[in-house]
Write a protein that holds these residues in place. Structure first.
Motif, PDB file in Angstrom:
ATOM      1  N   THR A 113       0.866  -1.180   0.000  1.00  0.00           N
ATOM      2  CA  THR A 113       0.000   0.000   0.000  1.00  0.00           C
ATOM      3  C   THR A 113       0.901   1.227   0.000  1.00  0.00           C
ATOM      4  O   THR A 113       2.125   1.104   0.015  1.00  0.00           O
ATOM      5  CB  THR A 113      -0.920   0.036   1.239  1.00  0.00           C
ATOM      6  OG1 THR A 113      -0.120   0.243   2.411  1.00  0.00           O
ATOM      7  CG2 THR A 113      -1.719  -1.262   1.382  1.00  0.00           C
ATOM      8  N   ALA A 114       0.314   2.381   0.024  1.00  0.00           N
ATOM      9  CA  ALA A 114       1.103   3.609   0.050  1.00  0.00           C
ATOM     10  C   ALA A 114       1.951   3.709   1.313  1.00  0.00           C
ATOM     11  O   ALA A 114       3.000   4.353   1.316  1.00  0.00           O
ATOM     12  CB  ALA A 114       0.186   4.821  -0.072  1.00  0.00           C
ATOM     13  N   THR A 115       1.545   3.048   2.396  1.00  0.00           N
ATOM     14  CA  THR A 115       2.255   3.191   3.670  1.00  0.00           C
ATOM     15  C   THR A 115       2.891   1.909   4.193  1.00  0.00           C
ATOM     16  O   THR A 115       3.741   1.975   5.074  1.00  0.00           O
ATOM     17  CB  THR A 115       1.301   3.719   4.759  1.00  0.00           C
ATOM     18  OG1 THR A 115       0.186   2.809   4.868  1.00  0.00           O
ATOM     19  CG2 THR A 115       0.804   5.117   4.430  1.00  0.00           C
ATOM     20  N   ASN A 116       2.498   0.747   3.693  1.00  0.00           N
ATOM     21  CA  ASN A 116       3.012  -0.525   4.214  1.00  0.00           C
ATOM     22  C   ASN A 116       3.382  -1.486   3.093  1.00  0.00           C
ATOM     23  O   ASN A 116       2.756  -1.490   2.032  1.00  0.00           O
ATOM     24  CB  ASN A 116       1.973  -1.221   5.098  1.00  0.00           C
ATOM     25  CG  ASN A 116       1.733  -0.495   6.388  1.00  0.00           C
ATOM     26  OD1 ASN A 116       2.679  -0.129   7.081  1.00  0.00           O
ATOM     27  ND2 ASN A 116       0.483  -0.272   6.728  1.00  0.00           N
ATOM     28  N   MET A 117       4.383  -2.313   3.377  1.00  0.00           N
ATOM     29  CA  MET A 117       4.765  -3.379   2.471  1.00  0.00           C
ATOM     30  C   MET A 117       5.068  -4.609   3.315  1.00  0.00           C
ATOM     31  O   MET A 117       5.790  -4.522   4.304  1.00  0.00           O
ATOM     32  CB  MET A 117       6.009  -2.985   1.652  1.00  0.00           C
ATOM     33  CG  MET A 117       6.489  -4.082   0.712  1.00  0.00           C
ATOM     34  SD  MET A 117       7.781  -3.571  -0.461  1.00  0.00           S
ATOM     35  CE  MET A 117       9.105  -3.078   0.636  1.00  0.00           C
ATOM     36  N   GLU A 118       4.488  -5.749   2.935  1.00  0.00           N
ATOM     37  CA  GLU A 118       4.742  -7.005   3.631  1.00  0.00           C
ATOM     38  C   GLU A 118       5.505  -7.930   2.700  1.00  0.00           C
ATOM     39  O   GLU A 118       5.123  -8.106   1.539  1.00  0.00           O
ATOM     40  CB  GLU A 118       3.432  -7.647   4.073  1.00  0.00           C
ATOM     41  CG  GLU A 118       2.692  -6.810   5.096  1.00  0.00           C
ATOM     42  CD  GLU A 118       1.366  -7.408   5.540  1.00  0.00           C
ATOM     43  OE1 GLU A 118       1.141  -8.627   5.290  1.00  0.00           O
ATOM     44  OE2 GLU A 118       0.565  -6.668   6.122  1.00  0.00           O
ATOM     45  N   LEU A 119       6.592  -8.494   3.221  1.00  0.00           N
ATOM     46  CA  LEU A 119       7.448  -9.391   2.450  1.00  0.00           C
ATOM     47  C   LEU A 119       7.528 -10.743   3.134  1.00  0.00           C
ATOM     48  O   LEU A 119       7.461 -10.828   4.359  1.00  0.00           O
ATOM     49  CB  LEU A 119       8.867  -8.819   2.335  1.00  0.00           C
ATOM     50  CG  LEU A 119       9.029  -7.453   1.667  1.00  0.00           C
ATOM     51  CD1 LEU A 119      10.482  -7.007   1.724  1.00  0.00           C
ATOM     52  CD2 LEU A 119       8.539  -7.494   0.232  1.00  0.00           C
ATOM     53  N   THR A 120       7.714 -11.785   2.348  1.00  0.00           N
ATOM     54  CA  THR A 120       7.929 -13.128   2.879  1.00  0.00           C
ATOM     55  C   THR A 120       8.894 -13.875   1.974  1.00  0.00           C
ATOM     56  O   THR A 120       8.932 -13.621   0.768  1.00  0.00           O
ATOM     57  CB  THR A 120       6.609 -13.927   3.001  1.00  0.00           C
ATOM     58  OG1 THR A 120       6.897 -15.191   3.601  1.00  0.00           O
ATOM     59  CG2 THR A 120       5.936 -14.143   1.668  1.00  0.00           C
ATOM     60  N   THR A 121       9.655 -14.764   2.574  1.00  0.00           N
ATOM     61  CA  THR A 121      10.533 -15.617   1.777  1.00  0.00           C
ATOM     62  C   THR A 121       9.735 -16.749   1.154  1.00  0.00           C
ATOM     63  O   THR A 121      10.201 -17.396   0.231  1.00  0.00           O
ATOM     64  CB  THR A 121      11.678 -16.190   2.623  1.00  0.00           C
ATOM     65  OG1 THR A 121      11.129 -16.920   3.723  1.00  0.00           O
ATOM     66  CG2 THR A 121      12.588 -15.091   3.125  1.00  0.00           C
ATOM     67  N   GLY A 122       8.525 -17.005   1.664  1.00  0.00           N
ATOM     68  CA  GLY A 122       7.661 -18.041   1.133  1.00  0.00           C
ATOM     69  C   GLY A 122       8.100 -19.431   1.568  1.00  0.00           C
ATOM     70  O   GLY A 122       9.126 -19.603   2.212  1.00  0.00           O
ATOM     71  N   GLY A 123       7.286 -20.411   1.245  1.00  0.00           N
ATOM     72  CA  GLY A 123       7.600 -21.795   1.580  1.00  0.00           C
ATOM     73  C   GLY A 123       7.424 -22.088   3.055  1.00  0.00           C
ATOM     74  O   GLY A 123       6.972 -21.254   3.831  1.00  0.00           O
ATOM     75  N   GLY A 124       7.813 -23.303   3.434  1.00  0.00           N
ATOM     76  CA  GLY A 124       7.749 -23.690   4.840  1.00  0.00           C
ATOM     77  C   GLY A 124       8.757 -22.907   5.659  1.00  0.00           C
ATOM     78  O   GLY A 124       9.826 -22.565   5.180  1.00  0.00           O
ATOM     79  N   CYS A 125       8.415 -22.586   6.870  1.00  0.00           N
ATOM     80  CA  CYS A 125       9.290 -21.819   7.776  1.00  0.00           C
ATOM     81  C   CYS A 125       9.692 -20.475   7.178  1.00  0.00           C
ATOM     82  O   CYS A 125      10.836 -20.025   7.325  1.00  0.00           O
ATOM     83  CB  CYS A 125      10.525 -22.616   8.164  1.00  0.00           C
ATOM     84  SG  CYS A 125      10.144 -24.138   9.037  1.00  0.00           S
ATOM     85  N   ALA A 126       8.772 -19.830   6.487  1.00  0.00           N
ATOM     86  CA  ALA A 126       9.056 -18.548   5.839  1.00  0.00           C
ATOM     87  C   ALA A 126       9.426 -17.481   6.863  1.00  0.00           C
ATOM     88  O   ALA A 126       8.908 -17.457   7.975  1.00  0.00           O
ATOM     89  CB  ALA A 126       7.840 -18.088   5.043  1.00  0.00           C
TER      90      ALA A 126
END
Length: 145
Positions: A113-126
Motif C-alpha cells: 500500500t502507500a504506507t506498508n509493504m509485507e514481504l515473505t521468503t515463502g515456503g515452509g518456515c518462511a
C-alpha cells in the motif's frame, strides 16, 4: 434538457483511476518473524532496520544507520503454479555471504500500500517482515536529506 443536465453531471464526476503504488522508497522494518515458530513480533524502537528501493533498481539495507549492503534488484511477476495467483517478487542480487560469492535473494510482496509493504521468503518456515514507508523529507537512516 434532461440529457444536457445528465451529460454535465457525468463530465464533472470524479475519476477514480489511481496510479499503482510503487515499491520504490525507503521502508522501515516494524514487525518480523516466522521461521520455525511462526511468531511475529514488533521490533523495539532501538532497532532501526531499513530497506531502500531506488528507482534505478538499486537497493540498500541499513541497520541502525550502518550500511549493510548495496546492490541491484528486479521486480518480477511470477506464476508459481498454473492455477495459483501471480505474485510480485523482489529478486535482489547480493554478495552478503561468508565467501562473498554472489547469489540472488528473493522475497515475495504479499501486500503493498502507500504506507506498508509485507514481504515473505515463502515456503515452509518462511521469514516474514512488515515494513512502513518512511515519509520523504525525513532523516534517511539518521542522515538528513
Amino acid at each position: 434538457m434532461f440529457a444536457l443536465a445528465l451529460s454535465s453531471f457525468s463530465a464533472c464526476q470524479r475519476n477514480d483511476d489511481v496510479a499503482p503504488v510503487s515499491e520504490v522508497g525507503e521502508w522501515r522494518l516494524t514487525v518480523s518473524g516466522g521461521g520455525t515458530t511462526g511468531k511475529m513480533e514488533a521490533l523495539p524502537p532501538t532497532q532501526d532496520t531499513r530497506l531502500v528501493l531506488e528507482a534505478d533498481r538499486h537497493y540498500v539495507r541499513y541497520y541502525n544507520g550502518l550500511l549493510l549492503e548495496r546492490n541491484t534488484y528486479e521486480l518480477r511477476t511470477v506464476q508459481r503454479s498454473p492455477d495459483g495467483p501471480a505474485e510480485k517478487v523482489l529478486f535482489m542480487k547480493s554478495t552478503n555471504s561468508p565467501d562473498g560469492q554472489a547469489f540472488e535473494h528473493q522475497e515475495i510482496i504479499t501486500s503493498l500500500t502507500a504506507t506498508n509493504m509485507e514481504l515473505t521468503t515463502g515456503g515452509g518456515c518462511a521469514i516474514n517482515g512488515v515494513y512502513e514507508r518512511v515519509p520523504s523529507g525525513t532523516a534517511v537512516c539518521g542522515v538528513n536529506p
